[in-house]
Design a protein around this motif. Structure first.
Motif, PDB file in Angstrom:
ATOM      1  N   UNK A  25       6.068  -6.462  -6.109  1.00 51.70           N
ATOM      2  CA  UNK A  25       7.442  -6.338  -7.466  1.00 51.70           C
ATOM      3  C   UNK A  25       6.949  -6.245  -8.819  1.00 51.70           C
ATOM      4  N   UNK A  26       7.715  -5.391  -9.412  1.00 49.27           N
ATOM      5  CA  UNK A  26       7.541  -4.964 -10.632  1.00 49.27           C
ATOM      6  C   UNK A  26       8.938  -5.268 -11.308  1.00 49.27           C
ATOM      7  N   UNK A  27       9.137  -4.267 -11.859  1.00 55.00           N
ATOM      8  CA  UNK A  27      11.316  -4.526 -12.186  1.00 55.00           C
ATOM      9  C   UNK A  27      11.855  -3.571 -11.151  1.00 55.00           C
ATOM     10  N   UNK A  28      10.818  -2.983  -9.953  1.00 49.91           N
ATOM     11  CA  UNK A  28      11.605  -2.358  -8.992  1.00 49.91           C
ATOM     12  C   UNK A  28      10.668  -2.752  -7.637  1.00 49.91           C
ATOM     13  N   UNK A  29      10.630  -2.306  -6.648  1.00 48.87           N
ATOM     14  CA  UNK A  29       9.374  -2.513  -5.485  1.00 48.87           C
ATOM     15  C   UNK A  29       9.358  -1.360  -4.915  1.00 48.87           C
ATOM     16  N   UNK A  30       8.399  -0.803  -5.101  1.00 43.73           N
ATOM     17  CA  UNK A  30       7.527   0.391  -4.850  1.00 43.73           C
ATOM     18  C   UNK A  30       6.000   0.805  -3.640  1.00 43.73           C
ATOM     19  N   UNK A  31       6.806   1.128  -3.002  1.00 39.22           N
ATOM     20  CA  UNK A  31       5.958   1.552  -1.523  1.00 39.22           C
ATOM     21  C   UNK A  31       4.849   2.729  -2.236  1.00 39.22           C
ATOM     22  N   UNK A  32       3.117   1.833  -1.989  1.00 41.94           N
ATOM     23  CA  UNK A  32       2.209   3.379  -2.223  1.00 41.94           C
ATOM     24  C   UNK A  32       1.440   3.124  -0.839  1.00 41.94           C
ATOM     25  N   UNK A  33       1.074   4.343  -0.431  1.00 45.96           N
ATOM     26  CA  UNK A  33      -0.209   4.217   0.337  1.00 45.96           C
ATOM     27  C   UNK A  33      -1.884   4.902  -0.457  1.00 45.96           C
ATOM     28  N   UNK A  34      -3.118   4.218   0.468  1.00 43.09           N
ATOM     29  CA  UNK A  34      -3.827   4.853  -0.284  1.00 43.09           C
ATOM     30  C   UNK A  34      -5.030   4.478   0.794  1.00 43.09           C
ATOM     31  N   UNK A  35      -6.269   5.318   0.280  1.00 46.17           N
ATOM     32  CA  UNK A  35      -6.957   5.310   1.542  1.00 46.17           C
ATOM     33  C   UNK A  35      -8.438   4.544   0.596  1.00 46.17           C
ATOM     34  N   UNK A  36      -8.411   3.800   1.496  1.00 46.88           N
ATOM     35  CA  UNK A  36     -10.891   3.144   0.477  1.00 46.88           C
ATOM     36  C   UNK A  36     -11.432   2.936   1.945  1.00 46.88           C
ATOM     37  N   UNK A  37     -12.716   3.783   1.411  1.00 45.01           N
ATOM     38  CA  UNK A  37     -13.471   3.420   2.457  1.00 45.01           C
ATOM     39  C   UNK A  37     -14.897   3.041   1.758  1.00 45.01           C
ATOM     40  N   UNK A  38     -15.912   2.808   2.620  1.00 47.92           N
ATOM     41  CA  UNK A  38     -17.062   2.244   1.099  1.00 47.92           C
ATOM     42  C   UNK A  38     -17.871   2.840   2.781  1.00 47.92           C
ATOM     43  N   UNK A  66      -1.994  -2.933  -7.991  1.00 51.71           N
ATOM     44  CA  UNK A  66      -1.367  -2.523  -8.857  1.00 51.71           C
ATOM     45  C   UNK A  66      -0.569  -3.631 -10.425  1.00 51.71           C
ATOM     46  N   UNK A  67      -0.771  -5.255  -9.475  1.00 48.15           N
ATOM     47  CA  UNK A  67      -0.509  -6.144 -10.058  1.00 48.15           C
ATOM     48  C   UNK A  67      -2.331  -6.818 -11.250  1.00 48.15           C
ATOM     49  N   UNK A  68      -3.328  -5.921 -10.852  1.00 45.37           N
ATOM     50  CA  UNK A  68      -4.075  -6.976 -11.619  1.00 45.37           C
ATOM     51  C   UNK A  68      -4.281  -5.907 -13.309  1.00 45.37           C
ATOM     52  N   UNK A  69      -4.246  -7.522 -14.460  1.00 40.69           N
ATOM     53  CA  UNK A  69      -4.358  -6.965 -15.402  1.00 40.69           C
ATOM     54  C   UNK A  69      -4.602  -5.680 -16.456  1.00 40.69           C
ATOM     55  N   UNK A 319       3.788 -11.686 -13.888  1.00 43.95           N
ATOM     56  CA  UNK A 319       4.011 -11.971 -13.143  1.00 43.95           C
ATOM     57  C   UNK A 319       4.578 -10.764 -12.243  1.00 43.95           C
ATOM     58  N   UNK A 320       3.998 -11.174 -10.669  1.00 38.80           N
ATOM     59  CA  UNK A 320       3.560 -10.315  -9.633  1.00 38.80           C
ATOM     60  C   UNK A 320       3.317 -10.704  -7.634  1.00 38.80           C
ATOM     61  N   UNK A 321       4.312 -10.323  -7.470  1.00 34.27           N
ATOM     62  CA  UNK A 321       3.920 -10.683  -5.711  1.00 34.27           C
ATOM     63  C   UNK A 321       3.537  -9.388  -4.668  1.00 34.27           C
ATOM     64  N   UNK A 322       2.766  -9.792  -4.530  1.00 36.15           N
ATOM     65  CA  UNK A 322       1.884  -8.492  -3.447  1.00 36.15           C
ATOM     66  C   UNK A 322       2.351  -8.576  -1.806  1.00 36.15           C
ATOM     67  N   UNK A 323       2.307  -7.348  -1.377  1.00 32.04           N
ATOM     68  CA  UNK A 323       2.496  -7.882   0.516  1.00 32.04           C
ATOM     69  C   UNK A 323       1.378  -6.335   0.869  1.00 32.04           C
ATOM     70  N   UNK A 324       0.694  -7.149   1.362  1.00 33.21           N
ATOM     71  CA  UNK A 324      -0.255  -6.047   1.971  1.00 33.21           C
ATOM     72  C   UNK A 324      -0.962  -5.565   3.303  1.00 33.21           C
ATOM     73  N   UNK A 325      -1.144  -4.704   3.533  1.00 39.93           N
ATOM     74  CA  UNK A 325      -1.295  -4.534   5.128  1.00 39.93           C
ATOM     75  C   UNK A 325      -2.250  -3.304   5.753  1.00 39.93           C
ATOM     76  N   UNK A 326      -3.162  -4.387   5.848  1.00 37.54           N
ATOM     77  CA  UNK A 326      -4.872  -2.932   6.248  1.00 37.54           C
ATOM     78  C   UNK A 326      -5.407  -2.823   8.041  1.00 37.54           C
ATOM     79  N   UNK A 327      -5.281  -1.635   8.031  1.00 37.84           N
ATOM     80  CA  UNK A 327      -6.171  -1.255   9.631  1.00 37.84           C
ATOM     81  C   UNK A 327      -7.313  -1.029   9.004  1.00 37.84           C
ATOM     82  N   UNK A 328      -8.241  -1.506   9.643  1.00 38.43           N
ATOM     83  CA  UNK A 328     -10.134  -1.262   8.483  1.00 38.43           C
ATOM     84  C   UNK A 328     -11.032  -1.081   9.893  1.00 38.43           C
TER      85      UNK A 328
END
Length: 333
Positions: A25-38, A66-69, A319-328
């Motif tokens: 949540x910023x001024x609006x709500x955006x939905x993004x997808x990304x792939x992380x791996x190591x 997204x909310x990282x300063x 300020x921000x709020x974040x909801x994340x769902x992850x599958x690993x």
């Protein structure tokens, strides 16, 4: 003399790959997808019964929250970056005395991104290399308790310097702590430490960052199937805001429960305070989450998790709020 010829190498192969869906949540709500791996490996060589060499190497492809300063608020997507990490260490025992010498290398490489208006946003000025050297001297006061002193030096070097960028963010620092690693029968085990830390910045425009250095990782075995873990930490971190750096203090609680032999459940809560040096900014971060880990076999497991983050900042609009769902998917060799 047989002990001198024993060599034990333990390696850990591909770590995990996951798909994360993040709603911020910023001024609006955006939905993004990304792939992380190591992917990574670690190993140990028992040179003798009292001497061990160890090392680790990993490479990660990650995205910044997204909310990282440090992340530009106008970015059209989370900032992607890679992290290369390597470490080598030597552990030596002298009867009840222990000594550990460790060197660590971290290399951060950030990708440039586009803004929501299509304007190019430079992120190369955040690329850096970090070097750490640590010496730890301990003494076994009992078979289950070791007390120690540890000194650590670090050097943080950025790839770009003036006049290519506005400021020089290179710095060097140190930390000195006393601590203990312990085991209390079959009820609890872990470690705690406390001391002092300081970071000295090359640029005269930045004030030095100092503060208490502490940490804890204590596991309490409530039942044979349930473990409660307490974590606490205090570190000086990098930033690309107007501040030199910030002191981050955190505490967290995690519960793990073995529902089945191949199914583990977990839940966690945490609190973090970030205080920026030379800048009138302080952030309070509350987090919570839960998840499950299912073991397909001895080498592979699947993890599902949900996490919630709420950042309350003294800076208007941060300020921000974040909801994340992850599958690993995790693989170990």
């Amino acid at each position: 003399d047989g002990d001198d010829s024993w060599y034990n190498i333990i390696s850990d192969g591909m770590k995990h790959a996951g798909n994360v869906v993040e709603t911020v949540g910023y001024h609006d709500v955006r939905r993004v997808q990304h792939l992380d791996w190591n992917v990574g490996t670690n190993g140990r060589i028992d040179v003798t019964r009292n001497t061990q060499l160890n090392g680790a190497l990993s490479y990660q492809k990650l995205h910044e929250d997204r909310g990282n300063p440090n992340s530009p608020g106008a970015a059209s997507e989370p900032v992607p970056y890679t992290l290369l990490t390597g470490s080598v260490g030597l552990d030596q025992r002298f009867n009840r005395m222990t000594a550990s010498l460790t060197g660590t290398y971290n290399e951060y490489n950030y990708d440039n991104v586009d803004s929501t208006t299509g304007v190019f946003i430079l992120q190369d000025d955040r690329d850096r290399k970090e070097y750490d050297q640590s010496l730890k001297i301990g003494y076994d006061v009992s078979p289950d308790t070791n007390v120690y002193v540890r000194g650590t030096l670090n050097q943080r070097k950025y790839d770009l310097h003036p006049p290519v960028v506005a400021v020089n963010r290179d710095s060097k620092g140190y930390a000195a702590v006393v601590g203990s690693a312990f085991r209390l029968s079959n009820l609890a085990q872990g470690g705690v430490y406390i001391g002092y830390q300081s970071q000295d910045y090359d640029s005269a425009a930045f004030s030095d960052e100092t503060g208490l250095s502490y940490g804890a990782n204590v596991e309490w075995y409530v039942t044979p199937l349930m473990t409660v873990t307490l974590n606490a930490d205090s570190t000086i971190n990098e930033t690309v805001t107007a501040a030199s750096g910030y002191l981050s203090q955190s505490v967290g609680l995690r519960v793990d429960h073995e529902l089945l032999r191949n199914l583990l459940l977990n839940a966690n809560v945490g609190y973090q305070n970030d205080d920026y040096s030379g800048l009138n900014r302080e952030d309070d971060i509350v987090s919570a989450g839960f998840g499950a880990q299912y073991f397909l076999n001895r080498n592979f497991s699947v993890d599902f998790g949900y996490s919630y983050i709420n950042l309350d900042s003294s800076v208007l609009g941060a300020d921000y709020k974040s909801n994340m769902i992850g599958l690993t998917l995790t693989g170990k060799l």
